[in-house]
Design a protein around this motif. Structure first.
Motif, short mmCIF file in Angstrom:
data_model
loop_
_atom_site.label_atom_id
_atom_site.label_comp_id
_atom_site.label_asym_id
_atom_site.label_seq_id
_atom_site.Cartn_x
_atom_site.Cartn_y
_atom_site.Cartn_z
N UNK A 24 0.72 -1.03 0.02
CA UNK A 24 0.04 0.17 -0.08
C UNK A 24 0.64 1.21 -0.08
N UNK A 25 2.07 1.24 -0.55
CA UNK A 25 3.24 2.41 -0.21
C UNK A 25 3.48 2.13 -1.27
N UNK A 26 3.75 2.87 -2.19
CA UNK A 26 4.06 3.51 -3.91
C UNK A 26 5.53 3.38 -4.22
N UNK A 27 6.30 2.76 -4.06
CA UNK A 27 7.45 2.79 -5.05
C UNK A 27 8.34 2.15 -6.07
N UNK A 28 9.11 3.19 -6.41
CA UNK A 28 9.75 2.80 -8.07
C UNK A 28 11.37 2.46 -8.20
N UNK A 29 11.13 2.12 -8.71
CA UNK A 29 12.84 1.68 -9.56
C UNK A 29 13.37 2.68 -10.28
N UNK A 30 14.44 2.75 -9.70
CA UNK A 30 15.27 3.92 -10.43
C UNK A 30 16.19 3.79 -11.79
N UNK A 31 16.40 3.24 -12.70
CA UNK A 31 17.86 2.87 -13.06
C UNK A 31 18.34 4.18 -13.84
N UNK A 32 19.54 3.50 -13.73
CA UNK A 32 20.88 4.63 -14.64
C UNK A 32 21.35 3.26 -15.49
N UNK A 33 21.35 3.59 -17.06
CA UNK A 33 22.00 2.12 -17.74
C UNK A 33 23.11 2.34 -17.88
#
Length: 236
Positions: A24-33
């Motif tokens: 119920x907590x919004x998270x995101x994956x952040x990618x630096x290619x």
């Protein structure tokens, strides 16, 4: 585990992000290619778990958790797991945790390793949120409450024989109070002075660790000349 497919052009310098709802907590994956160069990630794949939406959180919020990041080996259908097993504290001050040197680009770009196939790769995250039994503080100030004055008229004072007497309970500033009177004084003042105390009557209704700061005035009225005797005190 949450898994996301990403198409990557490794010559790009920007960061990609994918939002997911976990617990119920919004998270995101952040990618630096090409790596997060601000964190010494040049030459590596950098991947972070970030809090995506904290607009509804209370001030001073904290979320504690342990997480693992994954890179999918598409040839062997296995996952490379990256994680140190340590508790991470996400907060308004630091809402991002991850690995700036997650995987070297030389390994990631090599097709035989299975991580980058057909210009496509797969990343995942597994999160364990630790229940936070956090403590908070709430401060509320009531200045000069309209119901703050109470008068107790004691009849036949010279005939009082008990050690102490209590007034009826009265309400002031949303709390219940009473006066405690020792006609012949209390403890060291016994036989020398009259003792008068203000007492909180409903303290059992408060949770452990509560505090109430009060400034009050006790007054004995001079019924003839109005030269009242009074003392102002504070207590917590």
């Amino acid at each position: 585990m949450y898994v996301v497919n990403v198409s990557v052009t490794t010559t790009a310098s920007c960061a990609f992000s994918v939002t997911c709802a976990l617990f119920i907590v919004h998270r995101k994956l952040v990618l630096y290619p090409n790596g997060d160069k601000s964190r010494n990630g040049d030459g590596y794949i950098s991947l972070y778990l970030v809090m995506a939406d904290t607009t509804g959180f209370s001030p001073g919020w904290e979320i504690n958790g342990i997480f693992k990041l994954f890179v999918h080996d598409q040839l062997q259908d296995k996952y490379l797991t990256i994680g140190d097993g340590r508790l991470k504290r996400f907060s308004a001050i630091n809402n991002k945790w991850g690995f700036p040197q997650m995987l070297s680009l030389s390994i990631f770009n090599k097709a035989s390793n299975g991580y980058l196939i057909g210009d496509s790769c797969v990343f995942g995250v597994e999160v364990f949120v630790i229940k936070n039994e956090g403590k908070g503080e709430h401060f509320c100030m009531i200045k000069d409450p309209s119901d703050g004055t109470f008068t107790w008229e004691v009849q036949k004072f010279s005939e009082l024989t008990k050690e102490f007497y209590c007034s009826q309970v009265y309400l002031a500033g949303r709390h219940q109070w009473k006066l405690n009177l020792f006609p012949n004084g209390n403890t060291k003042q016994r036989g020398k002075h009259l003792s008068l105390y203000l007492g909180l009557n409903d303290c059992t209704k408060f949770h452990a660790g509560w505090k109430l700061f009060v400034e009050f005035t006790l007054r004995i009225r001079d019924q003839v000349w109005s030269h009242h005797h009074e003392k102002t005190r504070e207590f917590a």
